[in-house]
Design an enzyme around this catalytic site. Structure first.
Site, PDB file in Angstrom:
ATOM      1  N   SER A  56       0.882  -1.103  -0.076  1.00  0.00           N
ATOM      2  CA  SER A  56       0.036   0.218  -0.181  1.00  0.00           C
ATOM      3  C   SER A  56       0.961   1.316   0.231  1.00  0.00           C
ATOM      4  O   SER A  56       0.414   2.462  -0.533  1.00  0.00           O
ATOM      5  CB  SER A  56      -0.525  -0.037   1.104  1.00  0.00           C
ATOM      6  OG  SER A  56      -0.203  -0.198   2.523  1.00  0.00           O
ATOM      7  N   HIS A 107      -5.523  -3.249  -2.552  1.00  0.00           N
ATOM      8  CA  HIS A 107      -5.054  -1.440  -3.763  1.00  0.00           C
ATOM      9  C   HIS A 107      -5.043  -2.609  -5.255  1.00  0.00           C
ATOM     10  O   HIS A 107      -4.808  -2.015  -5.816  1.00  0.00           O
ATOM     11  CB  HIS A 107      -3.423  -1.923  -3.248  1.00  0.00           C
ATOM     12  CG  HIS A 107      -3.807  -1.163  -2.380  1.00  0.00           C
ATOM     13  ND1 HIS A 107      -4.090  -0.042  -1.946  1.00  0.00           N
ATOM     14  CD2 HIS A 107      -3.302  -1.636  -0.845  1.00  0.00           C
ATOM     15  CE1 HIS A 107      -4.240   0.608  -0.734  1.00  0.00           C
ATOM     16  NE2 HIS A 107      -3.419  -0.570  -0.005  1.00  0.00           N
ATOM     17  N   LYS A 148     -12.073   0.915  -1.686  1.00  0.00           N
ATOM     18  CA  LYS A 148     -10.634   1.987  -2.683  1.00  0.00           C
ATOM     19  C   LYS A 148     -11.570   1.974  -4.196  1.00  0.00           C
ATOM     20  O   LYS A 148     -12.206   2.423  -3.759  1.00  0.00           O
ATOM     21  CB  LYS A 148      -9.441   0.081  -2.577  1.00  0.00           C
ATOM     22  CG  LYS A 148      -8.460   1.323  -1.053  1.00  0.00           C
ATOM     23  CD  LYS A 148      -7.730   0.215  -0.366  1.00  0.00           C
ATOM     24  CE  LYS A 148      -7.233   1.104   1.037  1.00  0.00           C
ATOM     25  NZ  LYS A 148      -6.947  -0.349   1.930  1.00  0.00           N
TER      26      LYS A 148
END
Ligand SMILES: *Cc1c(COP(=O)(O)O)cnc(C)c1O
Length: 382
Positions: A176, A204, A236
């Site tokens: 990350s 991610h 996300k």
């Protein structure tokens, strides 16, 4: 008692004080924060879906039909048909037999690791794993064996030396704060060799990696394996909230029975599950969002070549500019803010000492002109 004021002043002096800012617009490439307009490189909204009208509309429709709250945990009466449908869609999307929704990625990591390991087990964790995986390991009381970042040899040494009853290799798929990828196929081979599970946290990568955005498993074309446990978060790239774990049907049933962060918490509003289902359609249906990200990444890399700081090696929308010193990083972040650009300074303990950085986070909603504006401001500050 802690002398809060003195300790906070210490954090200030070290350049480690953290402060919140108040967002008063939707999340996006252009935001209003503390009453001022900014160009932002500071969210994980990689696909620009956090404020997408079709997703908001799906949530609104579900809110009108079913209200806001579930009022109960999943094992009581909180498990809604919209959760059920979202789980089926998510499992199919990532090519796994079953999926289970959690309220957050943090809770999913705590729940999964503690449901699989106790003090007779061992977790083999990349040193750069997300904080929630570190906390999960501690909570499980399993032996916490941390291997050097992406170092397969070090990992194998630790696996070979372990006589733990159950072994779990845990890794972020996309790191990350660095943006680089874990060698997932090689990790899976080690899991096979040493009879371990491989737990991949794709917070991610989901939505971003792979032609259809199915995440790291699509990126590496990995077939289903009963050893592999997949986690992705939905706050996300998916632009919603929550997380899901995917794997075998038996794994999902085990987690329903044993994952305390699944059992002892109120189920998320069904409207969020409706939003997730809508988001999946956009993730798969609009590959142009990922193509746009690739174009923006290339433009940023070309532009940074003339700056005094290097970008870290990353092909993902996480493009950290390595500065080093905490105060210098803060000064740059402040200078950008004065120029109307939000780009957070990431400092220890989030990253190792001496590797403070500006974490440039790109979104499909950025334009080429946005990238050029950032590059120009950095050039001025250099
Ligand atoms: C953000 C993140 C989490 C936590 O997910 P939330 O849904 O925000 O709680 C877990 N793992 C990684 C790698 C993350 O980046």
């Amino acid at each position: 008692m802690i002398d809060f004021a003195a300790r906070l002043a210490e954090l200030d002096a070290l350049g480690l004080r953290r402060r919140r800012r108040v967002l008063d617009s939707a999340q996006g490439a252009h935001v209003r924060v503390d009453g001022k307009d900014y160009l932002s490189f500071a969210s994980n909204d990689y696909l620009g879906l956090a404020a997408h009208p079709a997703i908001a509309e799906a949530a609104c429709a579900a809110l009108r039909d079913f209200g806001t709250g579930t009022g109960a945990a999943h094992l009581l009466t909180g498990h809604h048909i919209l959760h059920h449908q979202a789980e089926q869609a998510l499992a199919a999307f990532v090519g796994q037999p079953a999926a289970l929704l959690f309220s957050t990625g943090y809770m999913a990591n705590l729940g999964v690791v503690t449901a699989l390991l106790d003090r007779h087990g061992a977790i083999f964790a990349d040193k750069l794993n997300h904080a929630s995986l570190v906390d999960a390991a501690q909570l499980s009381r399993a032996a916490h064996q941390r291997y050097r970042h992406n170092d397969l040899e070090h990992l194998e040494q630790l696996l070979r030396a372990s006589d733990a009853e159950h072994k779990l290799i845990a890794t972020d798929a996309v790191f990350s704060m660095d943006g680089d990828l874990a060698p997932v196929p090689e990790l899976l081979a080690l899991a096979e060799k040493y009879d371990a599970w491989l737990y991949v946290d794709d917070a991610h990568g989901f939505g971003v990696l792979g032609h259809d955005g199915r995440g790291v498993l699509e990126h590496f074309a990995l077939p289903h394996s009963p050893r592999l446990i997949y986690l992705a978060t939905l706050g996300k790239a998916a632009g919603v909230a929550g997380a899901f774990v995917a794997g075998t049907k038996d794994l999902a049933e085990w987690l329903v029975n044993k994952a305390r962060t699944y059992i002892f918490t109120t189920a998320q509003p069904p409207a969020l599950a409706a939003a997730v289902s809508a988001s999946l359609g956009l993730i798969a249906g609009e590959p142009e969002r990922r193509e746009r990200l690739a174009t923006l990444i290339a433009r940023l890399k070309a532009g940074v070549a003339t700056l005094p700081w290097p970008l870290m090696a990353s092909e993902t929308p996480i493009q950290p500019l390595l500065i080093g010193d905490n105060h210098a990083t803060l000064r740059l972040s402040d200078g950008l803010r004065e120029r109307g650009i939000l780009l957070p300074a990431i400092r220890p303990p989030t990253v190792p000492e001496g590797s403070a950085r500006l974490r440039i986070s790109l979104s499909a909603n950025h334009t080429e002109a946005d990238i050029d504006r950032l590059l120009m401001a950095l050039r001025e500050l250099a």
